[in-house]
Design a protein around this motif. Structure first.
Motif, short mmCIF file in Angstrom:
data_model
loop_
_atom_site.label_atom_id
_atom_site.label_comp_id
_atom_site.label_asym_id
_atom_site.label_seq_id
_atom_site.Cartn_x
_atom_site.Cartn_y
_atom_site.Cartn_z
N VAL A 47 28.01 -39.57 -18.49
CA VAL A 47 27.49 -39.62 -17.12
C VAL A 47 28.65 -39.86 -16.17
CG1 VAL A 47 26.09 -40.97 -15.51
CG2 VAL A 47 25.18 -40.39 -17.76
N VAL A 48 28.78 -39.02 -15.15
CA VAL A 48 29.84 -39.18 -14.16
C VAL A 48 29.29 -38.96 -12.75
CG1 VAL A 48 31.87 -38.68 -15.58
CG2 VAL A 48 30.53 -36.81 -14.66
N PRO A 49 29.89 -39.59 -11.75
CA PRO A 49 29.35 -39.53 -10.39
C PRO A 49 29.28 -38.12 -9.79
CG PRO A 49 30.87 -41.37 -10.59
CD PRO A 49 30.99 -40.58 -11.85
N CYS A 50 30.32 -37.29 -10.02
CA CYS A 50 30.33 -35.99 -9.36
C CYS A 50 29.13 -35.15 -9.78
CB CYS A 50 31.63 -35.25 -9.62
SG CYS A 50 32.15 -35.17 -11.33
N TYR A 51 28.83 -35.14 -11.09
CA TYR A 51 27.70 -34.34 -11.56
C TYR A 51 26.37 -35.00 -11.22
CZ TYR A 51 31.36 -31.79 -13.90
OH TYR A 51 32.49 -31.06 -14.14
N THR A 52 26.33 -36.32 -11.20
CA THR A 52 25.12 -37.02 -10.77
C THR A 52 24.80 -36.63 -9.33
OG1 THR A 52 25.58 -38.90 -12.22
CG2 THR A 52 24.05 -39.28 -10.40
N GLY A 53 25.82 -36.66 -8.46
CA GLY A 53 25.62 -36.29 -7.07
C GLY A 53 25.24 -34.84 -6.90
N MET A 54 25.91 -33.94 -7.63
CA MET A 54 25.60 -32.52 -7.50
C MET A 54 24.17 -32.22 -7.91
SD MET A 54 28.96 -30.28 -8.49
CE MET A 54 29.63 -31.30 -9.80
N PRO A 94 25.48 -53.93 -12.42
CA PRO A 94 26.59 -53.92 -13.38
C PRO A 94 27.31 -52.58 -13.40
CG PRO A 94 24.50 -53.64 -14.52
CD PRO A 94 24.15 -53.92 -13.09
N LEU A 95 28.57 -52.62 -13.82
CA LEU A 95 29.32 -51.38 -14.01
C LEU A 95 28.61 -50.52 -15.04
CD1 LEU A 95 32.03 -49.81 -13.50
CD2 LEU A 95 32.87 -50.95 -15.56
N TRP A 96 28.48 -49.24 -14.76
CA TRP A 96 27.77 -48.35 -15.68
C TRP A 96 28.46 -48.28 -17.04
CZ3 TRP A 96 23.29 -45.92 -16.27
CH2 TRP A 96 23.21 -44.88 -17.18
N GLY A 97 29.75 -48.09 -17.04
CA GLY A 97 30.48 -47.98 -18.29
C GLY A 97 31.96 -48.13 -18.06
#
Length: 261
Positions: A47-54, A94-97
């Motif tokens: 899981v990463v922010p850029c793809y989550t946002g897209m 919490p921090l995701w990972g």
């Protein structure tokens, strides 16, 4: 990833009624969301922010609020807004990972990359416009401060932020600014100006970015396509041509709602 980029190319080209777009969004909703985050291979640690946002933005724009909400909530709960060592917002959760502190350019490290922040914050802004109940204010305010500090596109040195990777032909890594289509995780200047408008960055803080876009305007009032991305399976309506009007780029620039005369 190819499904995300293919769906994005169709949606951003205005082909919202194409059946393949609906099928792509069905597939992504079923397979690419893990514990609320956008995953690039179906596992929690991808899981990463850029793809989550897209993905969140794709679903919000398609009117699929129920499918978008877990992704939007992931951004609210886990995405910091930190850039150049300045903390603009740190979620209480919490921090995701731990892996996100070092992978993909430091997506959630002390140098949070704009490649993650722009789609994530753009998704929150789209959700706000759609009237979705998402607690987006803290992120939108933080992004506004960040973009004002950076005058949208500059690093502390005053040079254009290097986002595209440095190459022999582009030693500064600043070629990303050129209006491009299709787009992948690398944004272009048109896409970066959109969240600046969404979060009400004042005109004087994005003057250089707007002037640069204006400088590309052709005599017929349109804009050319100056860049492209190596995206498989994407819709590609027009070639790169510095002297030819691109309907796709012209529409994207026009939709910013700015005065170009």
């Amino acid at each position: 990833m190819p499904t995300i980029f293919a769906a994005r190319s169709l949606q951003e080209a205005g082909l919202d009624d194409e059946p393949c777009l609906s099928r792509a969004l069905d597939f992504l909703s079923l397979n690419a969301v893990v514990d609320g985050g956008g995953s690039i291979d179906g596992t929690r640690d991808s899981v990463v922010p850029c793809y989550t946002g897209m993905m969140a933005r794709l679903l919000v724009r398609a009117g699929r609020a129920d499918a978008a909400m877990p992704l939007l909530q992931w951004i609210v709960h886990h995405q910091p807004v930190v850039y150049g060592g300045v903390v603009y917002h740190e979620p209480a959760g919490p921090l995701w990972g731990e892996y996100l502190r070092t992978r993909y350019g430091g997506c959630m490290a002390a140098t949070t990359c704009l490649l993650g922040l722009v789609p994530a914050v753009s998704a929150l802004a789209a959700a706000r416009r759609a009237g979705l109940p998402v607690a987006a204010d803290a992120h939108l305010t933080a992004m506004r401060r960040l973009l004002i500090d950076r005058r949208v596109m500059f690093s502390r040195s005053g040079a254009i932020v290097p986002l595209a990777g440095r190459t022999r032909t582009d030693p500064e890594g600043s070629r990303w600014v050129f209006p491009a289509f299709p787009l992948d995780y690398v944004i272009d200047l048109v896409e970066l100006v959109q969240p600046a408008i969404d979060v009400d960055v004042p005109a004087n803080a994005m003057a250089e970015a707007v002037d640069l876009i204006r400088s590309w305007r052709l005599t017929d009032g349109g804009w050319p396509m100056l860049g492209t991305r190596r995206v498989s399976l994407a819709y590609r309506p027009e070639p790169v041509n510095r002297r030819q009007r691109s309907d796709t780029i012209t529409r994207r620039v026009t939709e910013l709602g700015l005065e170009w005369a």
